[in-house]
Design a protein around this motif. Structure first.
Motif, mmCIF file in Angstrom:
data_model
loop_
_atom_site.group_PDB
_atom_site.id
_atom_site.type_symbol
_atom_site.label_atom_id
_atom_site.label_comp_id
_atom_site.label_asym_id
_atom_site.label_seq_id
_atom_site.Cartn_x
_atom_site.Cartn_y
_atom_site.Cartn_z
ATOM 1 N N THR A 257 0.864 -1.157 0.000
ATOM 2 C CA THR A 257 0.000 0.000 0.000
ATOM 3 C C THR A 257 0.911 1.220 0.000
ATOM 4 N N GLU A 258 0.910 1.963 -1.110
ATOM 5 C CA GLU A 258 1.771 3.123 -1.251
ATOM 6 C C GLU A 258 3.230 2.752 -0.992
ATOM 7 N N GLY A 259 3.636 1.613 -1.562
ATOM 8 C CA GLY A 259 5.025 1.205 -1.489
ATOM 9 C C GLY A 259 5.445 0.538 -0.198
ATOM 10 N N ARG A 260 4.540 0.238 0.728
ATOM 11 C CA ARG A 260 4.898 -0.412 1.971
ATOM 12 C C ARG A 260 3.973 -1.602 2.196
ATOM 13 N N GLY A 261 4.346 -2.471 3.112
ATOM 14 C CA GLY A 261 3.492 -3.591 3.441
ATOM 15 C C GLY A 261 2.263 -3.133 4.215
ATOM 16 N N TYR A 262 1.216 -3.903 4.157
ATOM 17 C CA TYR A 262 0.036 -3.586 4.957
ATOM 18 C C TYR A 262 0.425 -3.558 6.440
ATOM 19 N N ASP A 263 -0.099 -2.589 7.171
ATOM 20 C CA ASP A 263 0.171 -2.546 8.593
ATOM 21 C C ASP A 263 -1.141 -2.507 9.369
ATOM 22 N N VAL A 264 -1.031 -2.408 10.686
ATOM 23 C CA VAL A 264 -2.215 -2.485 11.535
ATOM 24 C C VAL A 264 -3.205 -1.379 11.195
ATOM 25 N N GLN A 265 -2.710 -0.175 10.939
ATOM 26 C CA GLN A 265 -3.597 0.944 10.632
ATOM 27 C C GLN A 265 -4.414 0.675 9.377
ATOM 28 N N ASP A 266 -3.818 0.010 8.378
ATOM 29 C CA ASP A 266 -4.550 -0.324 7.154
ATOM 30 C C ASP A 266 -5.764 -1.190 7.471
ATOM 31 N N TYR A 267 -5.551 -2.243 8.262
ATOM 32 C CA TYR A 267 -6.665 -3.145 8.575
ATOM 33 C C TYR A 267 -7.746 -2.422 9.375
ATOM 34 N N TYR A 268 -7.337 -1.547 10.283
ATOM 35 C CA TYR A 268 -8.324 -0.803 11.048
ATOM 36 C C TYR A 268 -9.141 0.117 10.136
ATOM 37 N N ASP A 269 -8.461 0.769 9.193
ATOM 38 C CA ASP A 269 -9.164 1.671 8.274
ATOM 39 C C ASP A 269 -10.172 0.910 7.417
ATOM 40 N N TRP A 270 -9.795 -0.254 6.898
ATOM 41 C CA TRP A 270 -10.696 -1.013 6.022
ATOM 42 C C TRP A 270 -11.893 -1.551 6.787
ATOM 43 N N LEU A 271 -11.655 -2.036 7.997
ATOM 44 C CA LEU A 271 -12.720 -2.705 8.736
ATOM 45 C C LEU A 271 -13.525 -1.736 9.589
ATOM 46 N N GLY A 272 -12.926 -0.640 9.998
ATOM 47 C CA GLY A 272 -13.636 0.319 10.823
ATOM 48 C C GLY A 272 -14.777 0.992 10.095
ATOM 49 N N ARG A 273 -14.689 1.058 8.769
ATOM 50 C CA ARG A 273 -15.759 1.668 7.995
ATOM 51 C C ARG A 273 -17.058 0.888 8.109
ATOM 52 N N GLU A 274 -16.955 -0.381 8.469
ATOM 53 C CA GLU A 274 -18.137 -1.228 8.545
ATOM 54 C C GLU A 274 -18.850 -1.105 9.888
ATOM 55 N N GLY A 275 -18.334 -0.282 10.774
ATOM 56 C CA GLY A 275 -18.977 -0.072 12.062
ATOM 57 C C GLY A 275 -18.909 -1.275 12.976
ATOM 58 N N ALA A 276 -17.870 -2.086 12.836
ATOM 59 C CA ALA A 276 -17.749 -3.310 13.626
ATOM 60 C C ALA A 276 -16.860 -3.075 14.852
ATOM 61 N N SER A 277 -16.911 -4.006 15.792
ATOM 62 C CA SER A 277 -16.021 -4.009 16.951
ATOM 63 C C SER A 277 -14.723 -4.703 16.547
ATOM 64 N N ILE A 278 -13.585 -4.009 16.699
ATOM 65 C CA ILE A 278 -12.319 -4.498 16.165
ATOM 66 C C ILE A 278 -11.284 -4.632 17.273
ATOM 67 N N GLU A 279 -10.583 -5.761 17.274
ATOM 68 C CA GLU A 279 -9.407 -5.957 18.109
ATOM 69 C C GLU A 279 -8.235 -6.288 17.190
ATOM 70 N N LEU A 280 -7.107 -5.599 17.384
ATOM 71 C CA LEU A 280 -5.906 -5.864 16.599
ATOM 72 C C LEU A 280 -4.701 -5.875 17.531
ATOM 73 N N TRP A 281 -3.795 -6.822 17.306
ATOM 74 C CA TRP A 281 -2.547 -6.832 18.068
ATOM 75 C C TRP A 281 -1.489 -7.615 17.305
ATOM 76 N N GLU A 282 -0.235 -7.338 17.626
ATOM 77 C CA GLU A 282 0.891 -8.067 17.052
ATOM 78 C C GLU A 282 1.655 -8.751 18.182
ATOM 79 N N THR A 283 2.153 -9.940 17.877
ATOM 80 C CA THR A 283 2.933 -10.700 18.852
ATOM 81 C C THR A 283 4.136 -11.314 18.147
ATOM 82 N N GLU A 284 5.278 -11.243 18.795
ATOM 83 C CA GLU A 284 6.455 -11.966 18.300
ATOM 84 C C GLU A 284 6.706 -13.156 19.213
ATOM 85 N N TYR A 285 6.764 -14.329 18.611
ATOM 86 C CA TYR A 285 6.988 -15.568 19.353
ATOM 87 C C TYR A 285 8.425 -16.040 19.136
#
Length: 260
Positions: free
Chosen positions: A165-193
């Motif tokens: 997206t605009e020369g970079r990989g998709y990040d957390v903000q991208d997913y929030y922007d796409w899904l937040g438009r639908e008026g849904a309850s969203i949880e997002l997190w990243e974990t390194e194992y």
């Protein structure tokens, strides 16, 4: 080194923390009648969901015929479907759409994720765990091995480039922007194992199914064994064995859980 499906199955996704964490994040009140598992691989998660909710119709979808053949070898009530994940969508209101490591190589997440959300019925849940392979040495070495050998032509393009997206990989903000438009309850997190891998388990056998599925779809027999041996040599050089006999492997995952 021969490819051993039985050995691979002992390292199934049910024992991996990303899948445990994803399923633990599902709403406790969820009691789905219909479940779709996208990028199901050999079907371990699908069978877990069918056992957890025996009243549910569980459909497992994958674009690898090799993985679906393995999945079908284990008796279960799960239905399996071969389909292109970039274009296939549920054609009915679904209570749970879930994917653990099956969508990271599917292009067009800006279209895919909102369309999956729209396939949910009232109170439905979209739950996705995405490994971040573009930032992982194991994935870089896999691409190097694919490009360096007599199999290069057949493996060319097997793993699409990281989505941009605009020369970079998709990040957390991208997913929030796409899904937040639908008026849904969203949880997002990243974990390194950090996985401590026993020295008796070959590194190449441990890797996630989705990463190696394109190889198994295109190579067979001795040539597949030669590819895996070449890849294993690169992995062992990058991840040296500790004096204890174990190897430490880092992996990073993004989690998205949405309820409508």
């Amino acid at each position: 080194m021969a490819w051993d499906p039985d050995a691979f199955a002992t390292l199934d996704v049910l024992r991996r923390r990303p899948v445990i964490d994803l399923t633990a994040a599902l709403p406790s009140s969820l009691s789905p009648r219909s479940v779709v598992d996208l990028g199901c691989g050999a079907g371990q998660l699908s069978r877990l969901l069918a056992a957890r909710w025996p009243q549910a119709d569980v459909l497992a979808v994958d674009q690898s015929r090799a993985m679906l053949r393995w999945a079908g070898d284990t008796p279960s009530p799960v239905r399996y479907l071969h389909a292109d994940l970039a274009v296939w969508r549920p054609h009915w209101p679904t209570d749970l759409v879930i994917s653990a490591g099956g969508l990271q190589h599917v292009a067009g997440h800006d279209r895919l994720f909102p369309e999956l959300l729209q396939s949910l019925g009232p109170g439905g849940v979209l739950a996705v765990a995405l490994p971040r392979p573009q930032n992982q040495t194991t994935h870089s070495l896999l691409l190097e091995t694919a490009a360096d050998g007599p199999w290069a032509d057949r493996l060319h393009g097997a793993w699409p480039a990281a989505p941009l997206t605009e020369g970079r990989g998709y990040d957390v903000q991208d997913y929030y922007d796409w899904l937040g438009r639908e008026g849904a309850s969203i949880e997002l997190w990243e974990t390194e194992y950090f996985h401590v891998l026993d020295g008796d388990v070959p590194l190449v056998q441990w890797l996630h199914q989705a990463a190696l599925a394109p190889v198994m779809d295109r190579l067979t027999g001795p040539e597949l064994d030669r590819f895996l041996a070449a890849y294993r040599r690169r992995l062992e050089a990058a991840y040296p064995e500790h004096s204890s006999g174990n190897t430490l492997i880092p992996t990073k995952w993004l989690f998205v859980v949405v309820r409508v």
